[in-house]
Enzyme design. Sequence first.
Site, PDB file in Angstrom:
ATOM      1  N   GLN A 160     -65.468  39.787 -13.515  1.00 14.74           N
ATOM      2  CA  GLN A 160     -65.150  40.543 -14.841  1.00 14.74           C
ATOM      3  C   GLN A 160     -64.051  39.533 -15.620  1.00 14.74           C
ATOM      4  O   GLN A 160     -63.221  38.871 -14.887  1.00 14.74           O
ATOM      5  CB  GLN A 160     -64.597  41.743 -14.704  1.00 14.74           C
ATOM      6  N   ASP A 204     -72.394  44.986 -18.516  1.00 11.65           N
ATOM      7  CA  ASP A 204     -71.302  45.961 -18.915  1.00 11.65           C
ATOM      8  C   ASP A 204     -70.490  45.401 -19.975  1.00 11.65           C
ATOM      9  O   ASP A 204     -69.211  45.585 -19.899  1.00 11.65           O
ATOM     10  CB  ASP A 204     -70.612  46.292 -17.819  1.00 11.65           C
ATOM     11  N   ARG A 266     -75.426  51.852 -18.571  1.00 13.97           N
ATOM     12  CA  ARG A 266     -75.314  52.484 -17.338  1.00 13.97           C
ATOM     13  C   ARG A 266     -73.970  53.261 -17.310  1.00 13.97           C
ATOM     14  O   ARG A 266     -73.150  53.172 -17.732  1.00 13.97           O
ATOM     15  CB  ARG A 266     -75.660  51.360 -16.224  1.00 13.97           C
TER      16      ARG A 266
END
Length: 351
Positions: A160, A204, A266
Amino acid sequence: MVFRRSSPSFVSLLSSFWIVCTYLFLYSSASPLGQDLQKRTSRLTPPAGALVVSKTPASGQFSTVQAAVNAVPNDGAAHTIFINAGTYEEKVSITTSAKLTIMGATSNTATYTSNTVTISFSSSAAAAGSDDASGTLRVHKDNFALYNVNVKNTFGQGSQALALSAYGTNHGYYASAFYGYQDTVLAEQGNQYYGFCYIEGAVDFIFGQHAFAFFQKNTIASVGPGTITADGPAFKGDGLVVINESTIEQSAAATTSLTGKVFLGRPWTEFATVAFTSCSLSSIINSAGWEIWSSATPNTGDVTFAEFENTGAGAAGTRASFATKASSNSAYNVGVVLGSNWATWVDQSYV
């Protein structure tokens, strides 16, 4: 009595006059570009009283964005930082209680494509210690606005790595661009508005837990296979993400075709609530539209994954069983998402 015809020059002049009048009437009443053109002004010099950041700072100016931020008093009053053209390699953390606006120099305030200011850094969550700590721009305050600035986390794949970490309410991001790969934009809490922005990532890359975030007329570009959103409220009503009138496409930086390899979202938790309304979805969107969090933890028990009047190749196909085709966008308009007072703090030039 002799009747004379009107001279050809007068007739021509009269005809031209009526053509011009007709055009002006039709343009002002029917053209959707009228409002956009009002925004198409340059901002190349700082407004009066602004703190100024420059690659070649004059006396009283700052060489880094963070130095200018540190000079803003914690007085709750309105302050502006103006950034001259250039790339600033730094992390920026903002916690001041001031009502802060940051503006980048640009020849066209209406669009991110004319931005001349970039804040860039490479930092991973693995190295920094958390998602938030990896952010190139970290805003931990209320009442904040950003105009015409590119924000990049250049770390790439493997962890991330946030471009923006936004914790606060009454945040407005206008004609700015955010670049990353995984977890590009964290809209974590408060009411947040993103107008005419560019957001790029793969996994994401628009995510958060407790924010009520409205994305209006953005370009959202996937640079690799994955999911666009990952919403994780702690309970139903704890957060809502709406992407409206936006374009979903493959990034020019993608190295292979992404046709059918991207999902709208998601569920980070089973209470995820996300809607795409009146968007243009390119062929990169998989026909299922949405996917589970993981095979071990699907998180689909109480999700709301809604679509309303989307168009394009990516709007077709049989959607996942836990997705919804809404018959109205009444539950997802900007007033519902941001509250009835939204127009008092959202810049109406970017609506």
